[in-house]
Design a protein around this motif. Structure first.
Motif, mmCIF file in Angstrom:
data_model
loop_
_atom_site.group_PDB
_atom_site.id
_atom_site.type_symbol
_atom_site.label_atom_id
_atom_site.label_comp_id
_atom_site.label_asym_id
_atom_site.label_seq_id
_atom_site.Cartn_x
_atom_site.Cartn_y
_atom_site.Cartn_z
ATOM 1 N N GLU A 25 0.717 -1.241 -0.341
ATOM 2 C CA GLU A 25 -0.426 0.000 0.301
ATOM 3 C C GLU A 25 0.942 1.402 0.047
ATOM 4 O O GLU A 25 0.227 2.082 -0.056
ATOM 5 C CB GLU A 25 -0.663 0.018 1.318
ATOM 6 C CG GLU A 25 -0.463 0.388 2.887
ATOM 7 C CD GLU A 25 -1.428 -0.668 3.867
ATOM 8 O OE1 GLU A 25 -1.098 0.653 4.312
ATOM 9 O OE2 GLU A 25 -2.119 -1.235 3.539
ATOM 10 N N THR A 26 2.291 1.398 0.454
ATOM 11 C CA THR A 26 2.644 1.669 0.817
ATOM 12 C C THR A 26 3.984 2.738 -0.501
ATOM 13 O O THR A 26 4.937 3.751 -1.507
ATOM 14 C CB THR A 26 3.418 2.533 1.377
ATOM 15 O OG1 THR A 26 4.574 1.159 1.143
ATOM 16 C CG2 THR A 26 3.001 2.114 2.943
ATOM 17 N N LEU A 27 3.536 1.334 -2.365
ATOM 18 C CA LEU A 27 4.526 1.174 -2.871
ATOM 19 C C LEU A 27 3.549 1.501 -4.541
ATOM 20 O O LEU A 27 2.440 1.160 -4.493
ATOM 21 C CB LEU A 27 4.871 -0.017 -3.297
ATOM 22 C CG LEU A 27 5.671 -0.055 -2.265
ATOM 23 C CD1 LEU A 27 6.041 -1.856 -2.253
ATOM 24 C CD2 LEU A 27 7.094 1.192 -2.162
ATOM 25 N N ASP A 28 4.576 3.133 -5.001
ATOM 26 C CA ASP A 28 3.603 3.093 -6.636
ATOM 27 C C ASP A 28 3.926 2.040 -7.337
ATOM 28 O O ASP A 28 4.021 1.265 -7.283
ATOM 29 C CB ASP A 28 3.913 4.327 -6.657
ATOM 30 C CG ASP A 28 3.539 5.074 -8.294
ATOM 31 O OD1 ASP A 28 2.380 5.681 -8.069
ATOM 32 O OD2 ASP A 28 3.697 3.897 -8.767
ATOM 33 N N ARG A 106 5.877 10.493 -3.275
ATOM 34 C CA ARG A 106 4.950 11.148 -4.489
ATOM 35 C C ARG A 106 3.740 11.166 -3.345
ATOM 36 O O ARG A 106 2.969 9.767 -4.009
ATOM 37 C CB ARG A 106 5.546 11.795 -5.675
ATOM 38 C CG ARG A 106 3.943 12.528 -6.031
ATOM 39 C CD ARG A 106 4.028 12.715 -7.961
ATOM 40 N NE ARG A 106 3.943 11.551 -8.217
ATOM 41 C CZ ARG A 106 5.025 11.565 -9.764
ATOM 42 N NH1 ARG A 106 5.718 11.572 -10.133
ATOM 43 N NH2 ARG A 106 4.854 10.079 -9.644
ATOM 44 N N ASP A 107 2.965 12.302 -3.126
ATOM 45 C CA ASP A 107 1.495 11.673 -2.808
ATOM 46 C C ASP A 107 1.150 10.299 -1.883
ATOM 47 O O ASP A 107 0.518 9.701 -1.651
ATOM 48 C CB ASP A 107 0.142 11.578 -3.901
ATOM 49 C CG ASP A 107 0.711 12.822 -4.868
ATOM 50 O OD1 ASP A 107 0.394 13.638 -4.192
ATOM 51 O OD2 ASP A 107 0.185 12.603 -6.308
ATOM 52 N N GLY A 108 2.038 10.892 -1.018
ATOM 53 C CA GLY A 108 1.990 9.214 0.094
ATOM 54 C C GLY A 108 2.413 7.768 -0.904
ATOM 55 O O GLY A 108 1.829 6.693 0.935
ATOM 56 N N LYS A 109 3.434 7.675 -1.971
ATOM 57 C CA LYS A 109 3.618 6.501 -2.014
ATOM 58 C C LYS A 109 4.978 6.575 -2.587
ATOM 59 O O LYS A 109 5.220 7.800 -3.009
ATOM 60 C CB LYS A 109 2.752 5.728 -3.310
ATOM 61 C CG LYS A 109 1.497 5.734 -2.978
ATOM 62 C CD LYS A 109 0.645 4.400 -3.311
ATOM 63 C CE LYS A 109 -0.034 4.613 -2.747
ATOM 64 N NZ LYS A 109 -0.930 2.824 -3.420
ATOM 65 N N CYS A 110 6.012 5.529 -2.294
ATOM 66 C CA CYS A 110 6.930 5.248 -2.916
ATOM 67 C C CYS A 110 7.076 4.883 -4.311
ATOM 68 O O CYS A 110 6.596 3.831 -5.202
ATOM 69 C CB CYS A 110 8.013 4.314 -1.922
ATOM 70 S SG CYS A 110 7.680 4.392 -0.228
#
Length: 133
Positions: A25-28, A106-110
C-alpha cells in the motif's frame, strides 16, 4: 509532508522485517528501482521489477537481514540507513556493512528506490553530506 514520508518508509521497513513482504500500500505500482551498489544491475520497474530486484539480491546471499539504524528526512526523499548482515551464497563469508536506501515519495507513495553501498553516496544523491546529518 517530509515527516509523513519518514513514517511511511519506517512502516514499510517494519512490515518487511516482520513479514518478509513489502508493504504494498506504500508503493506506487510503477515504482522504479536502481541498485547503485551493483554497477551492471540496470533498472527495475513496477511491482514485477521490485520482485526481480529482490530475487537478484537473494541469489547472492545464503542468508541476509537489514536492521534500520536511521531514517533521514530529505524532503520528498527519505534516506534509510541500514545495517546489513549477510552470508555469501558461494563463499560462506559473513558480511556486515552499512548500506542505504533512498526512497522518493509523491502523494504518500514510494515512486523510486535507489540502493547504495554507502551512506556517503546516498547522502550525496539527496544533496547532503555526512557532516549535514
Amino acid at each position: 509532508m517530509s515527516e509523513a514520508n519518514v513514517e511511511i518508509v519506517r512502516r514499510g521497513f517494519e512490515h518487511f522485517i516482520e513479514t518478509g513482504e513489502p508493504l504494498w500500500e506504500t508503493l506506487d505500482e510503477d515504482i522504479a528501482i536502481r541498485d547503485h551498489d551493483i554497477p551492471d544491475s540496470g533498472d527495475y520497474q513496477g511491482y514485477a521489477g521490485l520482485a526481480q530486484w529482490r530475487e537478484d539480491w537473494d541469489a547472492a546471499w545464503d542468508s541476509w537481514r537489514w536492521e534500520p539504524e536511521e531514517f533521514i528526512d530529505a524532503g520528498d526523499r527519505v534516506v534509510a540507513v541500514l545495517r546489513v548482515y549477510a552470508k555469501g551464497r558461494g563463499s560462506g563469508v559473513d558480511v556486515e556493512r552499512l548500506d542505504c536506501a533512498v526512497w522518493t515519495l509523491r502523494d504518500g507513495k514510494c515512486i523510486r528506490l535507489d540502493y547504495y553501498g554507502s551512506k556517503a553516496e546516498a547522502l550525496e544523491a539527496v544533496g547532503l553530506s555526512v557532516g549535514d546529518v
